[in-house]
Scaffold this active site. Structure first.
Site, PDB file in Angstrom:
ATOM      1  N   CYS A 160      36.488  44.022  49.503  1.00 55.78           N
ATOM      2  CA  CYS A 160      36.742  43.450  48.199  1.00 55.78           C
ATOM      3  C   CYS A 160      37.870  42.171  48.522  1.00 55.78           C
ATOM      4  O   CYS A 160      38.060  41.329  47.650  1.00 55.78           O
ATOM      5  CB  CYS A 160      37.663  44.472  47.489  1.00 55.78           C
ATOM      6  SG  CYS A 160      36.591  45.725  47.100  1.00 55.78           S
ATOM      7  N   HIS A 188      34.404  41.517  38.834  1.00 54.55           N
ATOM      8  CA  HIS A 188      34.570  41.786  39.976  1.00 54.55           C
ATOM      9  C   HIS A 188      33.478  41.524  41.076  1.00 54.55           C
ATOM     10  O   HIS A 188      32.856  42.673  41.752  1.00 54.55           O
ATOM     11  CB  HIS A 188      35.305  43.086  40.379  1.00 54.55           C
ATOM     12  CG  HIS A 188      35.890  43.508  41.933  1.00 54.55           C
ATOM     13  ND1 HIS A 188      36.051  42.460  42.863  1.00 54.55           N
ATOM     14  CD2 HIS A 188      36.040  44.714  42.702  1.00 54.55           C
ATOM     15  CE1 HIS A 188      36.379  42.993  43.993  1.00 54.55           C
ATOM     16  NE2 HIS A 188      36.488  44.221  43.689  1.00 54.55           N
TER      17      HIS A 188
END
Length: 398
Positions: free
Chosen positions: A81, A348
């Site tokens: 991430c 995201h």
């Protein structure tokens, strides 16, 4: 040599399969926007750092070929991430090292619908014997067992349980993070979700892993973001002083013994490495948390925003629930945290997230953020983490 962001661009972050496009289409949209924002041609770009998690090797080349076929080096980046911020850090290093005057940082992701599963580069538990996050999930399993809920929500949810037990943090305080960020995203046309919710509505949403409801969890998303990073001499040569935002300091850290020694999910999900990266950035810039105006941080789950308040020094250990409840991290408070809506509401797409944070801060520091503008913003901080692990903290100033 100083490095500056002179152009940023991004696509709207959207639920996977909303648009019939390929990853190179979204990369072209974001990259073209960043180049236009900088008034720079792709022919001026000397290197490209391209981040993604779910596409095949050399997908970075396929993406930038939509911008031009100039033969420049392309570096493919995958850091879970924290991929986007890692690409941005590489671009800054290329410039600060004197090897290039103009570098493109690009991140994108085309994801599958539903919660992140196991294995691969998705941060899931996968096979405990081979997963790069096996040690992290092993910490969780030893302390809390392993349930049949999405693994990333599970480890962060268990971190929330620990914080509640240790410091008296309440479910309402966790929900206040999500309510704030959903409220902020109503002013962001790039956000995947733009509907505000109250604390009560956040609490009433379907539980993913107690105490986290669906509205406290970042979604899977499609999208891309890009930034043009240049040297001071490039700024001067091209007359870009009015557009330039300085990368004043930046640091990346990975897990240390502190991530695992306590046996807590709080530490396993990245609090120690986030704190270390922030401390390095403050030391390098000469600034502190008190000097920040606007912050984009990695609220993959509501608990991680609270943990990051503590890691960044916005409050003391265990005080983050009270901080968000006080209104200190929204408009009219001491800082505005996640004016974009954050990961929870903006979305995201893993490879794009870190660069999208930098884009939001660039707009904020230029005074170009429209309805979500933070008044008189001069300094901004971005925080991006990936399990496995990596924490990148970037301090921008105008």
């Amino acid at each position: 040599m100083k490095a500056y962001i002179v152009g940023v661009g991004m696509t709207k972050f959207e639920k996977p399969e909303t648009r019939d496009w390929q990853y190179w289409d979204m990369a072209k949209e974001a990259g073209t926007a960043a180049l236009a924002d900088a008034s720079v041609a792709y022919e001026d770009v000397q290197q490209a750092a391209v981040g993604y998690c779910f596409q095949a090797s050399t997908a970075g080349q396929r993406a930038v070929y939509e911008l031009g076929l100039t033969g420049v080096p392309v570096y493919n980046v995958n850091n879970n991430c924290a991929t986007g911020s890692t690409a941005l850090m590489m671009a800054r290093q290329f410039v600060e090292g004197g090897g290039s005057d103009c570098v493109l940082a690009l991140g994108f992701e085309k994801m599958a619908r539903g919660s992140l599963g196991g294995g691969g580069s998705d941060g899931g538990a996968g096979d405990f014997r081979t997963s790069p996050v096996a040690r992290h999930y092993g910490i969780m399993a030893a302390a809390h067992g392993f349930e049949m809920t999405p693994p990333t929500a599970q480890i962060f949810g268990n971190a929330a349980r620990e914080h509640m037990h240790e410091y008296g943090t309440t479910e309402a305080q966790l929900a206040a993070v999500a309510a704030k960020n959903h409220r902020h995203s109503a002013g962001n046309p790039y956000a995947q979700f733009q509907d505000p919710y109250t604390v009560d509505e956040v609490l009433a949403a379907k539980t993913v892993h107690h105490p986290l409801s669906r509205l406290q969890c970042s979604p899977t998303s499609d999208g891309a973001a890009a930034a043009v990073v240049v040297s001071e001499r490039f700024v001067d040569r091209h007359g870009l002083g009015e557009r330039a935002v300085e990368i004043a300091a930046q640091a990346m850290t990975t897990d240390t013994e502190d991530s695992f020694a306590s046996g807590t999910c709080i530490d396993a999900v990245g609090l120690p490495m986030s704190r270390a990266a922030a401390q390095q950035v403050y030391a390098a810039s000469g600034l502190t948390a008190a000097d920040l105006d606007v912050i984009e941080l990695h609220d993959c789950f509501s608990i991680n925003e609270l943990l990051t308040y503590e890691a960044l020094g916005l409050c003391g250990e265990g005080e983050s629930g009270a901080l968000v409840e006080s209104g200190a991290t929204t408009y009219g408070g001491r800082w505005v945290v996640n004016p974009s809506g954050g990961l929870i509401s903006k979305g995201h797409p893993l490879g794009a997230t870190g660069i999208a944070q930098a884009a939001e801060l660039t707009w904020q520091l230029r005074g170009e953020a429209g309805a979500r503008q933070v008044p008189d913003a001069r300094t901004g901080l971005a925080h991006n983490i990936g399990l496995g692990g990596a924490a990148v903290v970037t301090l921008l100033r105008r």
